[in-house]
Design an enzyme around this catalytic site. Structure first.
Site, mmCIF file in Angstrom:
data_model
loop_
_atom_site.group_PDB
_atom_site.id
_atom_site.type_symbol
_atom_site.label_atom_id
_atom_site.label_comp_id
_atom_site.label_asym_id
_atom_site.label_seq_id
_atom_site.Cartn_x
_atom_site.Cartn_y
_atom_site.Cartn_z
ATOM 1 N N THR A 1 0.833 -1.202 0.000
ATOM 2 C CA THR A 1 0.000 0.000 0.000
ATOM 3 C C THR A 1 0.870 1.255 0.000
ATOM 4 O OG1 THR A 1 -0.218 -0.150 2.411
ATOM 5 C CG2 THR A 1 -1.961 -1.130 1.104
ATOM 6 N N GLU B 1 1.474 12.140 0.945
ATOM 7 C CA GLU B 1 1.596 13.380 0.175
ATOM 8 C C GLU B 1 2.946 13.564 -0.475
ATOM 9 O OE1 GLU B 1 -0.830 16.482 1.861
ATOM 10 O OE2 GLU B 1 -1.152 15.246 3.624
#
Lengths: 777, 462
Positions: free
Chosen positions: A674, A744
């Protein structure tokens, strides 16, 4: 995942050595006064394992319920009509045709909307979630082109959409500030971000720049962007008396529940917000006017409402990233040492939102420099409120900063990787605090080796492959570690050896539930299948924002706190007849379905046995995370070394990215699968930022002109090369689990790496994004 | 004559209540009245592919389409499969679904059902997996795991559906009538009687009226059930292409000298768009940047146009008269396109420049037909899109090439002459200066394509 495995092996030695050193040296931890998270010591097991996301099977069958997909009895569908002027008042609304259209139940305008308080503006209170704090359809005033002016409820979506298209509005338009140049001419004000001024001076940077033997000084421009998650914003909601149930697409359920309570003047506990699945958010899925309008219309009509925004509606009502105009000037010695960094500029913003795009944030901590001058000025415009979008500040700030460094490297005749390493700071350049863990140099070295950076020809335009000019570029990615206050979690351990974790956190695709289940399983010494993770519901404990890449740390700290309570309770239950008798909570850990001494694992008792002897079916432990003092003690940042190979067609100017590598330093990686997906997704959004994404704003009308996925281009898969991702995997001893966020950072540095590669390919320096084909011919 | 819209949905017959709006999109119907929310709405204009469902053909073919662009009336007589209709053994996930989940090809999961359906079609239809994924946007995962999973899909060998027999039908709702003729005679009669009705060829443009612009068109005549408009025949000289034949079914016919046209069509929208979109529709809307139009101009294609008054022939070049304007009379329909094959010694080259590789409108498109004889350019037909109010030939550039030796100077002269032929606009797809410079570049590249076929000119499948 062989690439990842290789990468992990490559850095394994370095990681272990560095971790030992880090832990030995650590006088402090993420829990001030305490020890580093004991989980960091566990080098094997579930943490870091490439576990497939647990909800994958549900999603591929189309059975994951998103916000617009909760069927409610008697539900009606909403459609919204939007203002066509930027400022003024509504002179008249002709609703006759809409009200007479088939299936219409209600047309709501400012004339009949219930009285409401404005939304509490995001960041102005702990749980404030509003994208703006304007009156929501309370009067005839127009504040931006695209503001909702009417809501239609009808029996089907098609009927509501059609009726909303029949509404005719006339306006008394007033002069509006809708051109950026005009806004700047009216005067700017210093920006504030989270209560701090976005302005800083260390030494006399202008004088140092002027005195520097080598310098660069240029202006970089980045356009407006929209998050454009594939799921448009939506809510399905119903009132039961004065209680509101709202199924939302949210990255802030607790915040949204509290904020809606303020809007409707009811108690926080009267609002429940659920959000089990979110089809991407990237900063956009907070509270905007549509949830308020949907709830108000439901109240008025006395029926449940589904309010799902069209793609156009998203562009009209949900703010994106604002435009920036940045000056970066760097003065250096001939050996490359920075004497001055100046990063200043202006952003557009409205008077009713909270975010001046803080593009200077990366410059605060990225490099050592004798002097610094940083400043974000705000020019106010009459437009849709702008907001947070993936790596607010860093995404566009690194574009300017990292391009300028590339320009300086060219001027100095230095390798851009070496120039960056030469200016590596020893402590935080602004705060003076030590770094919690900073391994960017290792990331640069490993990345350069893997990418084949040494084969780069430093002369621009020198490498050709048929019609194509080929170039290599690089840039630093950087994003801070955040952990916001408010984290809390509940653990319920049952006699059958299962644990249920409950926390009002979010799953927008990051893999939160999967990675955190791995952590909990490891912490408790349980198999992954024994863990269930409940999230996405404001009735659960905690105030956890899925933003700022902080959710991993926030959940981790809250679960760790609840776990300490659980262990203490279990030891008490175990009593004196247990092999654990006499051990303190900090001396035991989870092992093989029970508790065991950390130093004497043979002293162990299973959870089932402890509970059975105590005659208990379950133990429940709930606790709040300690305040995030670690960010005060340490300068905590993730980094990445981004490498790009770009090709530009000499005939058509078409740019294509042919290779990309992100070499990341983000602390410990909790799930290799992930996390890699998060890094890649961020990098792809960075490729979009570099090459195609731009919200077109008509400065004559103040209207967004490309409110669609046909004209707002996000990368299609043919725009995306094979993206290689490696990481240091060196735990941060001051972060829960040793992990900093990964959501991010991928978008940071990427734009500059692309621009720098294109410069190397063509000799053309494009300083205004996006770098489209017409700028390269 | 049927007045109820009927189709197979996941293998079971469905008959919609009388009065259902025939222009309601299939997507609105699935997610609303049908309660099948596995199919997602991401853009409602055929860009994101989140609403992908599959049309199952009687021959076993599977055509993925965007449910947001398909009107309910258009679905009459079809067999539709949605993500809810996929099953594996014993009711578990279908192998396609299982493979995508195992490959971690889903992240937020919103685009996933559309990708599942595109993959299910791909497993049967085969072809380039890049192409199969071109119509599906993902903002999270990064495409690569999806692509890897897609490349390894296997057909489930499920039998084709038995399609309902759909004769001429007419569906009415409040203020709306939707004609669904099943014969050419009936179509021409309806066309004469309802000259203001919209002709629905595929709906990839017209569908936006309902999905994006929220209109309820008053009168529509759908062309998809008229056999003559769906036919394609070919011989050595060329093809006769039914005007309402979807691009996806046209592609297999474009072989030999027409292969460059096929390569271009593979970038005309996505598979989902090509399953609905038609050449006739592209001609009828006469967009200045319709991808196929420059090719038709370069090849000298002709049209067969029919009305109740009779049939006429018309060159494409004469058919297009201005910005979205054609010579089609209110009672006429385009019957077929006559597409000549490049003759021996003729070379067809097709170009499309866009900011994004797939799913984008061209900034500049071009199609060039050259006849080379004895080292000279014996004839040249050069056509451009995006360079003026309509797709058009560049006659000054053609004149500069014609008769000249096949060498760099001729192509430089053609590039210089091109400035007289075109009047490009500046918009966000490209400035006028860029468009001219790029179009001139395409003529230089044309020389290389012919003289130096070994040069790498494109970067594909990165």
């Amino acid at each position: 995942m062989s690439i990842l495995e290789n990468a992990k092996q490559t850095v394994q030695g370095a990681a272990q050595a560095a971790m030992k050193k880090a832990i030995a040296l650590a006088p402090d931890s993420w829990l001030p006064g305490g020890q580093p998270d004991p989980l960091i010591r566990q080098q094997h097991g579930l943490i870091g394992a490439p576990v497939s996301r647990l909800d994958g099977p549900l999603k591929v069958r189309g059975q994951a319920p998103f916000a617009a997909e909760f069927p409610l009895d008697g539900m009606v569908y909403a459609a919204i009509a939007f203002s066509a002027v930027a400022k003024g008042r509504i002179a008249a609304l002709d609703l006759a045709a809409a009200e007479a259209a088939p299936g219409v139940v209600l047309v709501m305008t400012h004339a009949n909307t219930p009285r409401l308080q404005p939304m509490p503006l995001f960041l102005t209170a702990e749980k404030a979630a509003g994208g703006d704090d304007l009156p929501v359809m309370q009067d005839d005033r127009i504040h931006w082109n695209g503001q909702p002016i009417a809501v239609v409820l009808a029996e089907t979506q098609e009927q509501a959409d059609h009726a909303s298209s029949l509404i005719r509005a006339t306006y008394e338009a007033e002069p509006a500030t809708i051109a950026f140049a005009e806004a700047k001419a009216q005067g700017t004000e210093p920006g504030q971000f989270m209560g701090q001024p976005l302005k800083l001076e260390k030494g006399d940077a202008e004088a140092a720049l002027a005195a520097s033997p080598v310098s660069v000084d240029a202006t970089y421009v980045t356009p407006r962007h929209n998050h454009n998650p594939i799921e448009p914003h939506a809510a399905t909601l119903a009132w039961d008396g004065d209680r509101l149930l709202l199924h939302d697409a949210s990255q802030a359920v607790a915040h949204t529940a509290w904020s809606l309570a303020q809007v409707f003047g009811i108690e926080e506990k009267q609002v429940r917000v659920t959000s089990p699945f979110v089809g991407g958010g990237f900063g956009s899925k907070t509270l905007w006017q549509h949830q308020v309008l949907g709830a108000a219309a439901a109240k008025l009509a006395g029926r449940p409402v589904r309010i799902a925004l069209s793609r156009e509606g998203m562009h009209r009502m949900i703010g994106g990233r604002t435009l920036t105009e940045q000056r970066v000037a760097i003065g250096a010695q001939p050996d490359g040492r920075f004497e001055a960094i100046i990063h200043t500029g202006t952003v557009a913003m409205t008077r009713h939102n909270a975010l001046p795009e803080p593009f200077i944030l990366p410059t605060r901590s990225a490099y050592a420099a004798g002097s610094l001058k940083l400043d974000v000025e705000v020019a106010y415009m009459d437009m849709l409120a702008n907001t947070f979008m993936r790596a607010p500040g860093e995404a566009v700030g690194t574009f300017a900063l990292e391009c300028a460094i590339d320009e300086l490297a060219a001027k100095l005749g230095m390798d851009p990787v070496e120039l960056r390493i030469r200016n590596e700071p020893e402590r935080d350049p602004v705060e003076g605090t030590p770094f919690s863990a900073r391994h960017i140099v290792e990331a640069w070295r490993a990345g350069a080796e893997r990418f084949g950076w040494s084969r780069r020809n430093p002369t621009p335009g020198a490498v050709r492959d048929g019609e194509w000019l080929v170039g290599l570029g690089c840039a630093t990615a950087t994003y801070p570690y955040y952990r916001m206050p408010g984290g809390a979690a509940r653990l319920t351990l049952t006699r059958d050896g299962r644990v249920r974790v409950e926390i009002a956190a979010h799953e927008m695709g990051m893999g939160t539930a999967t990675a955190q289940s791995q952590v909990v399983a490891e912490r408790l010494g349980l198999p992954l299948e024994a863990v269930s993770f409940a999230y996405g519901d404001s009735s659960l404990p905690g105030v956890v924002l899925a933003g700022g890449s902080q959710q991993t740390a926030a959940i981790g700290a809250a679960v760790a706190a609840a776990h300490r309570v659980l262990v203490a309770e279990l030891l008490q239950l175990a009593g004196n007849d247990s092999p654990l008798a006499g051990l303190k909570p900090e001396e035991v850990g989870g092992l093989d379905g029970g508790l065991a001494g950390l130093e004497e694992p043979a002293r162990r008792e299973s959870y089932a046995s402890i509970l059975a002897r105590a005659g208990r079916e379950a133990v429940v432990a709930e606790a709040s995370a300690p305040p995030p003092l670690e960010t005060q003690h340490w300068s905590m940042h993730s980094h990445g070394a981004m490498f790009c190979e770009a090709r530009v067609n000499r005939i058509t100017g078409e740019p294509r990215i042919s290779r990309f590598l992100g070499s990341m330093d983000c602390g410990r990686i909790l799930n290799a699968k992930t996390a890699a997906s998060q890094f890649r997704g961020g990098i792809i959004m960075g490729l979009g930022l570099a090459l195609m994404e731009e919200t077109q704003f008509d400065e004559r009308k103040g209207r967004i002109m490309n409110p669609s996925l046909a004209e707002y281009h996000v990368p299609v898969h043919m725009d995306v090369p094979e993206i290689d991702v490696i990481w240091t995997d060196i735990p941060d001893p001051h972060a829960p689990m040793g992990a900093r966020g990964v959501g991010e950072i991928g978008i940071t540095g990427t734009g500059a790496a692309v621009a720098n590669a294109i410069f190397n390919a063509t000799g053309r320096r494009v300083r205004d994004l996006p770098i489209t084909l017409d700028k390269l011919l | 004559m049927s007045d109820r819209i009927g189709f197979l949905l996941n293998g079971a017959p469905v008959s919609l209540p009388a009065g259902t709006s025939p222009t309601m999109t299939l997507l609105d119907w699935l997610r609303g009245p049908a309660g099948l929310t596995g199919t997602k709405e991401g853009c409602a204009e055929g860009d994101c592919g989140a609403c992908t469902v599959v049309l199952e053909a009687a021959d076993g073919g599977r055509a993925p389409i965007n449910a947001c662009l398909a009107m309910l009336g258009q679905m009459h007589g079809r067999a539709i499969r949605t993500v809810e209709g996929l099953r594996g053994e014993e009711g578990g996930p279908h192998p396609v679904q299982r493979r995508l989940a195992e490959a971690d090809a889903t992240q937020c999961g919103f685009c996933t059902p559309g990708i599942v359906m595109a993959a299910w079609a791909q497993a049967r239809e085969g072809g380039d997996p890049h192409e199969a994924l071109a119509g599906n946007l993902c903002r999270c995962t990064g495409y690569r795991p999806i692509l890897d999973a897609l490349a390894a899909m296997q057909d489930d060998r499920a039998p084709p559906p038995v399609l309902p027999v759909a004769g001429t039908a007419c569906f009415t709702a409040e203020g709306q009538v939707f004609h669904h003729p099943a014969s050419l005679a009936e179509l021409l009669r309806l066309r004469a009687a309802h000259p203001a009705a919209l002709l629905l060829a595929g709906g990839t443009d017209l569908g936006l009226l309902a999905s994006e612009h929220r209109q309820r068109p008053a009168a529509v005549i759908a062309l998809d059930a008229v056999p003559e408009l769906q036919a394609c025949t070919g011989d050595a000289a060329g093809l006769s292409i039914g005007a309402a034949l979807p691009y996806g079914r046209l592609l297999p016919w474009l072989d030999g000298g027409l292969a460059p046209f096929a390569a271009l069509l593979r970038r005309l929208g996505s598979r989902q768009i090509r399953s609905l979109g038609t050449l006739g529709g592209n001609l009828g809307t006469a967009s200045p940047i319709g991808d196929a139009l420059p090719v038709l101009l370069a090849l000298g294609a002709g049209l067969r146009i029919a009305s109740a008054r009779g049939e006429r022939a018309c060159a494409v070049e004469e058919f297009l008269t201005g910005y979205r304007r054609t010579t089609l009379a209110p009672d006429e329909v385009i019957l077929a396109i006559r597409l000549p094959r490049p003759a021996a010694g003729e070379i067809l080259v097709c170009e499309k420049l866009s900011k994004r590789h797939d799913q984008d409108i061209a900034a500049v498109s071009g199609a060039f037909l050259l006849r080379v004889e004895a080292g000279r350019v014996a004839a040249a037909r050069l056509a451009f899109g995006g360079m003026g109010p309509m797709a058009a030939r560049a006659r000054a550039a053609e004149a500069a090439l014609t008769g000249a030796p096949l060498a760099r100077p001729a192509f430089e002269a053609a590039a210089a002459a091109l400035a007289q032929d075109v009047a490009p606009l500046s918009d966000w797809r490209g400035s006028a200066a860029y468009r001219l410079a790029a179009a001139q570049g395409l003529l230089r590249r044309l020389h290389w394509r012919i003289a130096r076929p070994d040069l790498p000119l494109e970067v594909h499948a990165l």
